[in-house]
Design an enzyme around this catalytic site. Sequence first.
Site, PDB file in Angstrom:
ATOM      1  N   PHE A 173      -9.087  24.900  -7.972  1.00  0.00           N
ATOM      2  CA  PHE A 173      -8.190  23.911  -8.547  1.00  0.00           C
ATOM      3  C   PHE A 173      -8.972  22.858  -9.308  1.00  0.00           C
ATOM      4  O   PHE A 173     -10.056  22.468  -8.905  1.00  0.00           O
ATOM      5  CB  PHE A 173      -7.418  23.247  -7.405  1.00  0.00           C
ATOM      6  N   ASP A 185       0.868  -1.159   0.000  1.00  0.00           N
ATOM      7  CA  ASP A 185       0.000   0.000   0.000  1.00  0.00           C
ATOM      8  C   ASP A 185       0.913   1.219   0.000  1.00  0.00           C
ATOM      9  O   ASP A 185       2.103   1.109   0.270  1.00  0.00           O
ATOM     10  CB  ASP A 185      -0.847  -0.071   1.271  1.00  0.00           C
ATOM     11  N   ARG A 213       7.793  17.857  -3.460  1.00  0.00           N
ATOM     12  CA  ARG A 213       6.705  18.331  -4.316  1.00  0.00           C
ATOM     13  C   ARG A 213       6.765  19.846  -4.349  1.00  0.00           C
ATOM     14  O   ARG A 213       6.840  20.498  -3.320  1.00  0.00           O
ATOM     15  CB  ARG A 213       5.370  17.956  -3.725  1.00  0.00           C
ATOM     16  N   GLY A 240      -4.663   3.634  -3.595  1.00  0.00           N
ATOM     17  CA  GLY A 240      -5.907   4.293  -3.969  1.00  0.00           C
ATOM     18  C   GLY A 240      -5.671   5.713  -4.441  1.00  0.00           C
ATOM     19  O   GLY A 240      -6.562   6.362  -4.961  1.00  0.00           O
TER      20      GLY A 240
END
Lengths: 950, 338
Positions: A281, A136, A338, A419
């Site tokens: 956004f 995961d 990021r 996910g």
Amino acid sequence: MQNCGKSTFKRTSIDRLMNVLVLCIFGFLACMCIVLAIGNYFWELNKGAQFTVFLSTSDGNSAAFSAFLTFWSYVIILNTVVPISLYVSVEIIRLGNSFYIDWDRKMYFARNDTPAEARTTTLNEELGQIKYVFSDKTGTLTQNIMTFNKCSINGKTYGDVFDYTGQRLEITDHTETVDFSFNPLADPRFMFHDHALVEAVKLENPEVHAFFRLLALCHTVMAEEKKEGELFYQAQSPDEGALVTAARNFGFVFRSRTPDSISIVEMGKQRSYELLAILDFNNVRKRMSVIVRSPEGKLSLYCKGADTIVYERLHQSCNKLMDETTEHLNEFAGEGLRTLALAYKDLDEEYFEQWKQRHHEASTTLDNREDKLDQLYEEIEKDLLLLGATAIEDKLQDGVPQTIEQLSKADIKIWVLTGDKQETAENIGYSCNLLREEMNEVFIVSGNSHEDVKQELRNARTSMKPDAAENSVFLPENVLGKSVKTIADEVVNGEYGLVINGHSLAYALEHSMELDFLKTACMCKAVICCRVTPLQKAQVVELVKKYKQAVTLAIGDGANDVSMIKAAHIGVGISGQEGTQAVLSSDYSFGQFRFLQRLLLVHGRWSYLRMCKFLRYFFYKNFTFTFIHFWFAFFCGFSAQTVYDEWFITLYNLVYTALPVLGMSLFEQDVNDVWSFQHPQLYVPGQLNLYFSKKAFFKCALHSCYSSLVLFFIPYAAMHDTVRDDGKDVADYQSFALLTQTCLLFAVTIQLGFEMTYWTAVNGFFVLGSLAMYFAVTFTMYSNGMFLMLPSAFPFIGTARNSLKQPSVWLTIVLTSILCVLPVVTYRFLLIQLCPTINDKVMFKVRQAKASPPPLPRRTRIRRTSSRRSGYAFSHSQGYGDLMTSRRFLRRPAISRSSGFTHAGRTTTGFSPMGRSAGYSPTGRPQNAKVPDVEVTSLQMYRTITDPAL
Amino acid sequence: MVKQEQELDNRPDNTAFTQQRLPAWQPMLSAGIVIPGFVLIGLAFIGIGVALFVTSRSIQVLEIDYTGVAQDSPCYRCSDPDTKNCVCTMDFSIDTLFKGPVFFYYGLTNYFQNYRRYGASKDASQLSGDLEYFKNPSSDCSPYQYDNDKPIVPCGSIANSMFNDTFKLYQIVNGARKQVPLDGKGIAWWTDYNVKYRNPSVTPLRNAFNGTVKPVFWSRPAYELDPTDPANNGFINQDFLVWMRRAALPNFRKLYRRITEGDYAEGLPAGNYSLEIAYNYPVLSFDGEKKVVFSNVSWMGGKNEFLGIAYLVIGSLCIVMSIVMLIVYAKFKFPEED
């Protein structure tokens, strides 16, 4: 719960192999008994019939009947080939190895006070054979924590720490953090190491102020102030929360919002900005903007977004700054951060009024509203002025890249099933070293139809292996009848990665395409499946289990991982933030992903090694023991006469040989854990099932056969017509039995000594103790006292005394022991010299290194040197801007600042601030917080509040 | 920073055992151990082998088959099962002094004393002198448990089949026969004689046997096995004890007498001898052979060339293997880690 999949009883491949072997052994036993029964038939016919003078067959049994009885007698005598006590020992060993996992301090996670836990005690050796790891992402690879790490403001980077010589320092837990005490509203958990930025804020550098003002204004975070000065932010994505918190700590505290205003405290001064518009956004825009009016009445647009997008909309005047910032962005991206670019622009009042008018019209039209709005947004978001860039770290758990590197060195394939959306997943793939810049290609499968997906998969495969014959690859599945064929690994030149989307995966998992998918995926080094449902996770695992003769492991922390944890051969639960669901259905659990390497490369490998050594030795010792009976049968008229004393038969497995082999299987290690980490390749033999297979078993049987021949015929030849040194008998049955059993015990014990590479004091004690025990027990059993108590139970009286003082007996024992061991030593020595295995090499190296200190555990810092730049910080598709401005989200818009939101609202919704996507802690110690049982996302919160019933 | 405050209740103990750090000796099959080891073992084995071989060579053995299968054998006449109380004489000569003490064995071949049912067919309690079992022998003894409803003592196949040929040895001195004294004392194991087998403490011994019958094949009851020595009767008769210690293998020999007395204490001098055999024991029905063996012993027991040869062979093999290993080691030396 419906997604959890069904629980199946998990067994290891060795268990399954053993079942087959035990069946074979039964067959073998029957064969031996039949051979002996036939032998008995002919013996009775030819010899027994004539021997009746001395051995009357009172009931006139025919040879056939005698053979029948002999068959069953030998079933009883030779049943020691069927390893009944084996199962007990196997369970003990597994239990022991499970305890080692529980006890391992290096898998103890101090922060949560969670030790590793082996929740299943029957799967240990399978841990040494893992080929596929399904992981995961959130909570497993990452901590689900975003931290504001660095920024670039007006061409200057902040965030790094340098020492006096200008050398960049590694930031650790001990690095001095910035003191935010000047700001009473600062979040105490926020940590920043570069003092220069605070200085810049304090010096009122206008760009820095604008930078943080932007961060404090341009977002969709909700603030909650339970007590005066105690702010809690509820952010749609952790990234946003991180940015707003950063602004908060640097003196631009976002305090509260109403649908049309935002209150912030700017360097201690309360200011309220009028919120005129949120340009929200979405996936295409990849940016968001707000238009606010400052208390002074200045109208501004603040924009943050993906750097590429923002750059396109910058004013020409900031070209120079752009170049500098680009450099910084590259640097940030190279560290796996990021990034977001920040820009602003001051708006003209008139133009804005007009724009607002059009915006209102557009947002009320019925057709093409989205497009029209987008156009409007495009129009206003231009000629922006660059402020700088932020770099946020999606904090990986400690040691994740190293772990992944280690595991892939051990030839374990790691598939990430998450996910999350594709971009996030890809990003994490890069930052945890799963996808690498050096990879030849990373294929992205995101087709939306059956055909697209199929084509994409085929294209991927063709580019990996252009010469592969398509036809041979796509054999219809049921060529070989019902049996599910297993797919061999295909060798591919170069390294490839595969990223597949959830909806494409749905097609790929269809029956007609699953083979295509599997083959393509297995040719890649790394596979990432994003946006998958829990059920799909299980399906992927099942697919690999079905077609690959490989052991799979699934690791996850949340309820959505339960299905794959149950489906995989071994399920590992991370006991983290997300409740205990995953842990409860797992086989092993621990606190951190990085412990996986210790679980597999150390515990798993050792367990497998121990179990295999145990099985090989156990079969060897029992077979040898039994085969001697078989040979003796040819000399005792197939009469089912045992070679050994009955007591010896009883105690052989129980007392004389049990502890040494158990000791070996509990303490054995070829090389210690440090070396195991140093050489992850040591793990490969387990995956290939090299240590215990049918072949290995067959070798054991052959070896036993040889040993038993030696152990029977050497005493036979040495004793057959000899006498004692005083001329008395010593070739009698009892002396022969004693001699043979002593030879046997010596031979198997010495053999054990050669199997064992790790002699602890306990092992030495067990081995020597068992031999001593043998002599003690034997002399006791054969003593006068025992005989006088029970004459019929101890008929061997005096045998030990009489024969063990004979030099020829001892010479025979030495001879058999040496003869049993010599070929083994020779074979092994030559094997090591001629074709050494990886184990031999490493052990040799260890030996050489013994003199010098042991190698330091590898702590190579994995810094990817990549220019790949992305990481748009919003991890969710559509923003909640319209909610913010819609007035629907608050019943009572104007709330006194000091009281924050009403408590009533909270209690009715049961919202917890630590939920998965809203959960946000800037500094990485969220584990300290008590984890609420119910996972509620911020999304749900909004929904609840907008419920018309309220 | 928070670490110190935290409760570490669940922290596993830091012991060498739980952390699998027990100190250990890790031997390895390295050339430095294996090759010298082989050489040493080889040399030791060759040494032992030579000693064994030489010793074994020095042992004198004289084996005489008296089964009487061949027609020219003196015992041919006796081998007919119908002949009773047959006596035959085997003549042999000894060229050099047969060094004493000389042991006199009888040997049987193809005789399955190790057959399971045969071996089980006895009553240990009866043989240890328990009178209870004189009346009710163990059923293990079947079919030699009762004879005409009277209990057999000693019961069972082993006892029943006791070897009953007797021998007399004469040296031919100047044409006259001079009997060689045979010593039948102490030919059984001490433990058998003193512990395992005991006569019931009834005097005279024959009273203990009241109500019992002798084994079917026996010509005399147990208490009259040795008419010359009353103490050598019953279950502690030396010949009986020797017979009862059943052989491990189908071909075996058992000690009959020792030649330790008188003129023959130093051994059997060279000369002609004559062996008088009271031929009773039938073996031809199962293709058995009967023989007498004269042998002396050494520190390693009776003559057995196998051990010496085996040691020599294995020792040489070790040396050869060590040379092979050395060559392999020198040529394909363990590849260094790349």
